[in-house]
Design a protein around this motif. Structure first.
Motif, PDB file in Angstrom:
ATOM      1  N   ILE A  78       0.861  -1.186   0.000  1.00  0.00           N
ATOM      2  CA  ILE A  78       0.000   0.000   0.000  1.00  0.00           C
ATOM      3  C   ILE A  78       0.898   1.236   0.000  1.00  0.00           C
ATOM      4  CG2 ILE A  78      -1.883  -1.130   1.261  1.00  0.00           C
ATOM      5  CD1 ILE A  78      -0.924   0.363   3.780  1.00  0.00           C
ATOM      6  N   CYS A  79       0.310   2.361  -0.314  1.00  0.00           N
ATOM      7  CA  CYS A  79       1.048   3.618  -0.219  1.00  0.00           C
ATOM      8  C   CYS A  79       1.135   4.043   1.255  1.00  0.00           C
ATOM      9  CB  CYS A  79       0.358   4.708  -1.040  1.00  0.00           C
ATOM     10  SG  CYS A  79       0.495   4.463  -2.815  1.00  0.00           S
ATOM     11  N   ALA A  80       2.076   4.910   1.532  1.00  0.00           N
ATOM     12  CA  ALA A  80       2.345   5.302   2.909  1.00  0.00           C
ATOM     13  C   ALA A  80       1.151   5.950   3.587  1.00  0.00           C
ATOM     14  CB  ALA A  80       3.545   6.241   2.950  1.00  0.00           C
ATOM     15  N   ASN A  81       0.306   6.579   2.854  1.00  0.00           N
ATOM     16  CA  ASN A  81      -0.833   7.274   3.457  1.00  0.00           C
ATOM     17  C   ASN A  81      -2.143   6.492   3.357  1.00  0.00           C
ATOM     18  OD1 ASN A  81      -1.103   7.478   0.727  1.00  0.00           O
ATOM     19  ND2 ASN A  81      -1.683   9.651   0.686  1.00  0.00           N
ATOM     20  N   GLN A  82      -2.053   5.205   3.012  1.00  0.00           N
ATOM     21  CA  GLN A  82      -3.255   4.411   2.840  1.00  0.00           C
ATOM     22  C   GLN A  82      -3.524   3.502   4.040  1.00  0.00           C
ATOM     23  OE1 GLN A  82      -2.436   2.393  -0.918  1.00  0.00           O
ATOM     24  NE2 GLN A  82      -3.989   3.655  -1.936  1.00  0.00           N
ATOM     25  N   ILE A  83      -4.777   3.090   4.158  1.00  0.00           N
ATOM     26  CA  ILE A  83      -5.180   2.080   5.137  1.00  0.00           C
ATOM     27  C   ILE A  83      -5.133   0.712   4.459  1.00  0.00           C
ATOM     28  CG2 ILE A  83      -7.107   1.211   6.533  1.00  0.00           C
ATOM     29  CD1 ILE A  83      -7.975   4.067   6.982  1.00  0.00           C
ATOM     30  N   ALA A  84      -4.605  -0.279   5.165  1.00  0.00           N
ATOM     31  CA  ALA A  84      -4.535  -1.631   4.609  1.00  0.00           C
ATOM     32  C   ALA A  84      -5.878  -2.328   4.820  1.00  0.00           C
ATOM     33  CB  ALA A  84      -3.426  -2.424   5.284  1.00  0.00           C
ATOM     34  N   ILE A  85      -6.494  -2.750   3.728  1.00  0.00           N
ATOM     35  CA  ILE A  85      -7.770  -3.468   3.800  1.00  0.00           C
ATOM     36  C   ILE A  85      -7.472  -4.965   3.774  1.00  0.00           C
ATOM     37  CG2 ILE A  85      -9.979  -3.890   2.682  1.00  0.00           C
ATOM     38  CD1 ILE A  85      -9.773  -1.064   1.502  1.00  0.00           C
ATOM     39  N   ASN A  99     -10.990  -2.953  13.705  1.00  0.00           N
ATOM     40  CA  ASN A  99     -11.673  -3.933  14.563  1.00  0.00           C
ATOM     41  C   ASN A  99     -10.843  -5.209  14.540  1.00  0.00           C
ATOM     42  OD1 ASN A  99     -13.301  -5.758  15.884  1.00  0.00           O
ATOM     43  ND2 ASN A  99     -15.164  -5.256  14.755  1.00  0.00           N
ATOM     44  N   SER A 100     -10.090  -5.455  15.599  1.00  0.00           N
ATOM     45  CA  SER A 100      -9.146  -6.577  15.605  1.00  0.00           C
ATOM     46  C   SER A 100      -9.840  -7.925  15.716  1.00  0.00           C
ATOM     47  CB  SER A 100      -8.147  -6.425  16.759  1.00  0.00           C
ATOM     48  OG  SER A 100      -8.813  -6.458  18.007  1.00  0.00           O
ATOM     49  N   SER A 101     -11.132  -7.941  16.013  1.00  0.00           N
ATOM     50  CA  SER A 101     -11.846  -9.213  16.137  1.00  0.00           C
ATOM     51  C   SER A 101     -12.654  -9.554  14.888  1.00  0.00           C
ATOM     52  CB  SER A 101     -12.780  -9.185  17.352  1.00  0.00           C
ATOM     53  OG  SER A 101     -13.751  -8.171  17.226  1.00  0.00           O
ATOM     54  N   ASN A 102     -12.526  -8.747  13.857  1.00  0.00           N
ATOM     55  CA  ASN A 102     -13.220  -9.003  12.596  1.00  0.00           C
ATOM     56  C   ASN A 102     -12.258  -9.691  11.636  1.00  0.00           C
ATOM     57  OD1 ASN A 102     -14.691  -8.920  10.209  1.00  0.00           O
ATOM     58  ND2 ASN A 102     -15.513  -6.869  10.615  1.00  0.00           N
ATOM     59  N   ILE A 103     -12.673 -10.793  11.032  1.00  0.00           N
ATOM     60  CA  ILE A 103     -11.780 -11.525  10.146  1.00  0.00           C
ATOM     61  C   ILE A 103     -11.347 -10.664   8.963  1.00  0.00           C
ATOM     62  CG2 ILE A 103     -13.714 -12.552   8.892  1.00  0.00           C
ATOM     63  CD1 ILE A 103     -10.304 -14.209   9.561  1.00  0.00           C
ATOM     64  N   ASN A 104     -12.226  -9.843   8.443  1.00  0.00           N
ATOM     65  CA  ASN A 104     -11.885  -8.919   7.357  1.00  0.00           C
ATOM     66  C   ASN A 104     -11.977  -7.495   7.900  1.00  0.00           C
ATOM     67  OD1 ASN A 104     -13.726 -11.174   5.393  1.00  0.00           O
ATOM     68  ND2 ASN A 104     -11.535 -10.915   5.205  1.00  0.00           N
ATOM     69  N   THR A 105     -10.837  -6.987   8.289  1.00  0.00           N
ATOM     70  CA  THR A 105     -10.795  -5.687   8.943  1.00  0.00           C
ATOM     71  C   THR A 105      -9.862  -4.751   8.188  1.00  0.00           C
ATOM     72  OG1 THR A 105     -10.477  -4.600  11.094  1.00  0.00           O
ATOM     73  CG2 THR A 105      -8.939  -6.362  10.517  1.00  0.00           C
ATOM     74  N   GLU A 106      -9.506  -3.640   8.815  1.00  0.00           N
ATOM     75  CA  GLU A 106      -8.594  -2.665   8.211  1.00  0.00           C
ATOM     76  C   GLU A 106      -7.508  -2.306   9.214  1.00  0.00           C
ATOM     77  OE1 GLU A 106     -11.153   0.543   7.174  1.00  0.00           O
ATOM     78  OE2 GLU A 106     -12.025  -0.481   5.452  1.00  0.00           O
ATOM     79  N   TYR A 107      -6.330  -1.995   8.692  1.00  0.00           N
ATOM     80  CA  TYR A 107      -5.183  -1.683   9.542  1.00  0.00           C
ATOM     81  C   TYR A 107      -4.630  -0.318   9.154  1.00  0.00           C
ATOM     82  CZ  TYR A 107      -0.554  -2.018  11.732  1.00  0.00           C
ATOM     83  OH  TYR A 107       0.576  -1.780  12.483  1.00  0.00           O
ATOM     84  N   ILE A 108      -4.430   0.519  10.166  1.00  0.00           N
ATOM     85  CA  ILE A 108      -3.856   1.850   9.958  1.00  0.00           C
ATOM     86  C   ILE A 108      -2.382   1.800  10.353  1.00  0.00           C
ATOM     87  CG2 ILE A 108      -4.001   4.282  10.563  1.00  0.00           C
ATOM     88  CD1 ILE A 108      -6.916   3.746  11.430  1.00  0.00           C
ATOM     89  N   PRO A 109      -1.471   1.867   9.394  1.00  0.00           N
ATOM     90  CA  PRO A 109      -0.045   1.789   9.726  1.00  0.00           C
ATOM     91  C   PRO A 109       0.376   2.907  10.669  1.00  0.00           C
ATOM     92  CG  PRO A 109      -0.392   1.516   7.379  1.00  0.00           C
ATOM     93  CD  PRO A 109      -1.693   1.980   7.955  1.00  0.00           C
ATOM     94  N   GLY A 110       1.328   2.580  11.562  1.00  0.00           N
ATOM     95  CA  GLY A 110       1.866   3.561  12.480  1.00  0.00           C
ATOM     96  C   GLY A 110       3.071   4.277  11.881  1.00  0.00           C
ATOM     97  N   ILE A 111       3.618   5.183  12.658  1.00  0.00           N
ATOM     98  CA  ILE A 111       4.781   5.956  12.200  1.00  0.00           C
ATOM     99  C   ILE A 111       5.971   5.038  11.941  1.00  0.00           C
ATOM    100  CG2 ILE A 111       6.444   7.739  12.862  1.00  0.00           C
ATOM    101  CD1 ILE A 111       4.186   9.052  14.466  1.00  0.00           C
ATOM    102  N   VAL A 112       6.204   4.099  12.866  1.00  0.00           N
ATOM    103  CA  VAL A 112       7.334   3.174  12.703  1.00  0.00           C
ATOM    104  C   VAL A 112       7.099   2.255  11.507  1.00  0.00           C
ATOM    105  CG1 VAL A 112       8.660   1.320  13.780  1.00  0.00           C
ATOM    106  CG2 VAL A 112       7.905   3.282  15.158  1.00  0.00           C
ATOM    107  N   ASP A 113       5.867   1.775  11.352  1.00  0.00           N
ATOM    108  CA  ASP A 113       5.543   0.920  10.193  1.00  0.00           C
ATOM    109  C   ASP A 113       5.936   1.621   8.892  1.00  0.00           C
ATOM    110  OD1 ASP A 113       4.374  -0.798  12.025  1.00  0.00           O
ATOM    111  OD2 ASP A 113       2.325  -0.149  11.599  1.00  0.00           O
ATOM    112  N   THR A 114       5.556   2.890   8.794  1.00  0.00           N
ATOM    113  CA  THR A 114       5.834   3.656   7.572  1.00  0.00           C
ATOM    114  C   THR A 114       7.325   3.897   7.402  1.00  0.00           C
ATOM    115  OG1 THR A 114       3.689   4.753   7.776  1.00  0.00           O
ATOM    116  CG2 THR A 114       5.310   5.785   6.338  1.00  0.00           C
ATOM    117  N   ALA A 115       8.004   4.157   8.525  1.00  0.00           N
ATOM    118  CA  ALA A 115       9.436   4.465   8.461  1.00  0.00           C
ATOM    119  C   ALA A 115      10.253   3.264   8.008  1.00  0.00           C
ATOM    120  CB  ALA A 115       9.910   4.963   9.814  1.00  0.00           C
ATOM    121  N   ILE A 116       9.860   2.064   8.433  1.00  0.00           N
ATOM    122  CA  ILE A 116      10.648   0.867   8.070  1.00  0.00           C
ATOM    123  C   ILE A 116      10.072   0.163   6.844  1.00  0.00           C
ATOM    124  CG2 ILE A 116      11.407   0.549  10.458  1.00  0.00           C
ATOM    125  CD1 ILE A 116       9.409  -1.732  10.717  1.00  0.00           C
ATOM    126  N   LEU A 117       9.060   0.779   6.251  1.00  0.00           N
ATOM    127  CA  LEU A 117       8.506   0.325   4.977  1.00  0.00           C
ATOM    128  C   LEU A 117       7.856  -1.061   5.049  1.00  0.00           C
ATOM    129  CD1 LEU A 117      11.338   1.499   2.544  1.00  0.00           C
ATOM    130  CD2 LEU A 117       9.282   2.750   3.276  1.00  0.00           C
TER     131      LEU A 117
END
Length: 198
Positions: A129-136, A161-179
């Motif tokens: 995904i791009c750095a400013n996107q949410i992972a679906i 929602n961490s308890s939903n099998i199909n959820t979304e993830y918002i990358p953090g600052i460190v996630d983005t920094a280490i790609l």
């Protein structure tokens, strides 16, 4: 035992008696172990105790699974896919006719095996995904006797929602920094049954 019937001497007739044997056969007995639970694709040990005049045992099932040996007291039973689909199967064990035409009957006992579907879960393929996107997270899937799932991250982002099998993830600052970041999905413990979490 021998039964003797004696006719007393009377009026000059001598005493007479008749004897005939009576055989008392010990009845056969059989006791199976408790009902058991097993995960699908696993074998389960079962047990029986025979007693009295019983010398042999034979196992059978109303399912389509396989015994390791139908003529021993402690075999294992491997449920079939049909057993698993139905969710349970009954096992029956009986003794031989202990005295043939004599009055002691064949005896039997039974138990139930509850078969739980093995937990299976997949997180889906890796993707970008791009750095400013949410992972679906739309490719994850699970099956089995489990009430739900739980997502965790090895990074510093967060889930919608961490308890939903199909959820979304918002990358953090460190996630983005280490790609990149590794996300893990696992099953929650089953409400009942022996199946482990995955």
């Amino acid at each position: 035992y021998t039964i003797r019937n004696t006719i007393q001497a009377t009026q000059g007739c001598p005493e007479e008696f008749f004897e005939f044997p009576i055989r008392i056969n010990e009845p056969a007995s059989i006791i199976l172990g408790n009902d058991v639970e097993v995960c699908s694709d696993n074998s389960v040990p079962v047990s029986a105790t025979i007693g009295g005049c019983a010398n042999t045992i034979t196992w059978s099932t109303n399912g389509t699974g396989v015994f390791s040996d139908i003529n021993i007291e402690n075999p294992t039973y491997t449920p079939s896919s049909t057993d698993s689909a139905l969710g349970s199967v009954r096992l029956l064990a009986f003794t031989e006719d202990p005295d043939g035409p004599e009055p002691c009957p064949v005896v039997q006992d039974e138990l139930e095996i509850t078969v739980f579907t093995e937990h299976k879960i997949t997180a889906g393929d890796d993707f970008f995904i791009c750095a400013n996107q949410i992972a679906i997270l739309s490719e994850a899937a699970f099956e089995g006797g489990t009430p739900g799932v739980n997502w965790t991250t090895l990074g510093d982002g967060s889930f919608i929602n961490s308890s939903n099998i199909n959820t979304e993830y918002i990358p953090g600052i460190v996630d983005t920094a280490i790609l990149g970041v590794n996300l893990v999905v696992g099953t929650l413990p089953s409400i009942s049954g022996p199946c482990p979490t995955k």
